[in-house]
Design a protein around this motif. Structure first.
Motif, mmCIF file in Angstrom:
data_model
loop_
_atom_site.group_PDB
_atom_site.id
_atom_site.type_symbol
_atom_site.label_atom_id
_atom_site.label_comp_id
_atom_site.label_asym_id
_atom_site.label_seq_id
_atom_site.Cartn_x
_atom_site.Cartn_y
_atom_site.Cartn_z
ATOM 1 N N VAL A 1 42.436 37.816 -56.213
ATOM 2 C CA VAL A 1 43.759 37.167 -56.169
ATOM 3 C C VAL A 1 44.742 37.841 -55.218
ATOM 4 O O VAL A 1 45.886 37.409 -55.102
ATOM 5 N N THR A 2 44.294 38.876 -54.536
ATOM 6 C CA THR A 2 45.194 39.632 -53.652
ATOM 7 C C THR A 2 44.777 39.489 -52.187
ATOM 8 O O THR A 2 43.623 39.727 -51.846
ATOM 9 N N PRO A 3 45.717 39.087 -51.317
ATOM 10 C CA PRO A 3 45.396 38.964 -49.887
ATOM 11 C C PRO A 3 45.392 40.324 -49.185
ATOM 12 O O PRO A 3 46.327 40.682 -48.471
ATOM 13 N N PHE A 4 44.335 41.110 -49.408
ATOM 14 C CA PHE A 4 44.225 42.412 -48.748
ATOM 15 C C PHE A 4 44.098 42.221 -47.235
ATOM 16 O O PHE A 4 43.525 41.224 -46.787
ATOM 17 N N PRO A 5 44.603 43.160 -46.439
ATOM 18 C CA PRO A 5 44.354 43.119 -44.992
ATOM 19 C C PRO A 5 42.851 43.139 -44.743
ATOM 20 O O PRO A 5 42.107 43.825 -45.460
ATOM 21 N N GLU A 6 42.413 42.401 -43.761
ATOM 22 C CA GLU A 6 40.977 42.307 -43.481
ATOM 23 C C GLU A 6 40.347 43.682 -43.276
ATOM 24 O O GLU A 6 39.219 43.932 -43.706
ATOM 25 N N ALA A 7 41.095 44.582 -42.636
ATOM 26 C CA ALA A 7 40.569 45.919 -42.337
ATOM 27 C C ALA A 7 40.314 46.734 -43.601
ATOM 28 O O ALA A 7 39.498 47.652 -43.609
ATOM 29 N N ALA A 8 41.021 46.381 -44.691
ATOM 30 C CA ALA A 8 40.887 47.147 -45.932
ATOM 31 C C ALA A 8 39.748 46.643 -46.813
ATOM 32 O O ALA A 8 39.302 47.357 -47.725
ATOM 33 N N MET A 9 39.268 45.443 -46.553
ATOM 34 C CA MET A 9 38.281 44.825 -47.438
ATOM 35 C C MET A 9 36.988 45.630 -47.601
ATOM 36 O O MET A 9 36.464 45.730 -48.721
ATOM 37 N N PRO A 10 36.428 46.213 -46.547
ATOM 38 C CA PRO A 10 35.203 46.983 -46.723
ATOM 39 C C PRO A 10 35.368 48.146 -47.712
ATOM 40 O O PRO A 10 34.479 48.395 -48.527
ATOM 41 N N VAL A 11 36.506 48.821 -47.647
ATOM 42 C CA VAL A 11 36.755 49.944 -48.563
ATOM 43 C C VAL A 11 36.904 49.427 -49.998
ATOM 44 O O VAL A 11 36.324 49.989 -50.936
ATOM 45 N N VAL A 12 37.683 48.365 -50.150
ATOM 46 C CA VAL A 12 37.890 47.767 -51.471
ATOM 47 C C VAL A 12 36.553 47.359 -52.086
ATOM 48 O O VAL A 12 36.250 47.666 -53.239
ATOM 49 N N ASN A 13 35.741 46.672 -51.293
ATOM 50 C CA ASN A 13 34.434 46.220 -51.786
ATOM 51 C C ASN A 13 33.477 47.381 -52.030
ATOM 52 O O ASN A 13 32.644 47.333 -52.935
ATOM 53 N N GLY A 14 33.606 48.432 -51.207
ATOM 54 C CA GLY A 14 32.758 49.609 -51.369
ATOM 55 C C GLY A 14 32.970 50.279 -52.708
ATOM 56 O O GLY A 14 32.015 50.646 -53.400
ATOM 57 N N HIS A 15 34.243 50.416 -53.114
ATOM 58 C CA HIS A 15 34.547 51.023 -54.409
ATOM 59 C C HIS A 15 34.097 50.113 -55.550
ATOM 60 O O HIS A 15 33.616 50.586 -56.584
#
Length: 209
Positions: free
Chosen positions: A116-130
């Protein structure tokens, strides 16, 4: 209490070491190079080279590994899996510095912050990694793990207030309606959990008051 902090030279790792030393714990920093923490003891070794023998005798091991390099994000869940395998079947507890993206935002636990949160595209890999790290950790029934999610706004240079709100699987907002916590207060919460050991095989979360 005898604890080891893996990736201790990182921003979160350093503060966790500092908080644990402040409370009189027997702290060993596990680092790849020079020990830049206040820990009196050091193991100089790459995380992925650590063995069960290296960690023998520690009551708690903290996985404070993080990475922002795009082509190395896969190492976040891989690091957690490696640490879980190393501690598999032992009495030691594994506490993992996690992420906020996997926190649920509804009571049914069908939607997460990342949904539900529009994270910056550059941050998505880190978010998904965790998020992947937590997913993998849940598979280890023979590891005494605890995954500690920070608030959404995780502030490296934020103030150390000494106060926080403890949550569980769902996103918790503070009295101002914010999801924020400093690394320093997160370190306090992490060491509180090290001392209490009350959330074995659980994910907890922390937010400032």
């Amino acid at each position: 209490m005898k604890i080891a902090v893996v990736a201790a030279n990182g921003k979160a790792g350093k503060l966790i070491v500092e908080e644990a030393v402040r409370r009189g714990m027997d702290v060993t920093a596990i680092v790849r190079g020079e020990n830049k923490t206040v820990a009196p003891k050091t193991i100089t070794k790459d995380l992925f080279d650590l063995t069960s023998e290296d960690l023998k005798g520690f009551e708690v091991v903290v996985d404070a590994f993080g990475n922002w390099t795009p082509d190395a994000i896969h190492l976040i869940p891989e690091a957690t899996v490696h640490m879980a395998k190393v501690l598999s079947g032992s009495d030691a507890r594994l506490l993992v510095v996690g992420g906020a993206g996997s926190l649920y935002v509804n009571p049914e636990h069908t939607k997460t912050v990342v949904d539900v949160t529009p994270f910056p595209e550059a941050a998505m890999p880190v978010v998904n990694g965790h998020g992947k790290a937590l997913e993998e950790l849940r598979k280890f029934d023979d590891v005494n793990w605890t995954y500690v999610s920070p608030a959404g706004d995780f502030q490296a240079d934020g103030e150390r207030t000494g106060k926080y709100i403890l949550g569980g699987e769902e996103l918790v907002l503070n009295s101002k309606g914010e999801s924020v916590i400093s690394y320093a207060d997160y370190a306090i919460a992490m060491v509180d959990e090290i001392e209490s050991g009350t959330h074995i095989k659980e994910r907890i979360s922390v937010v400032s008051e």
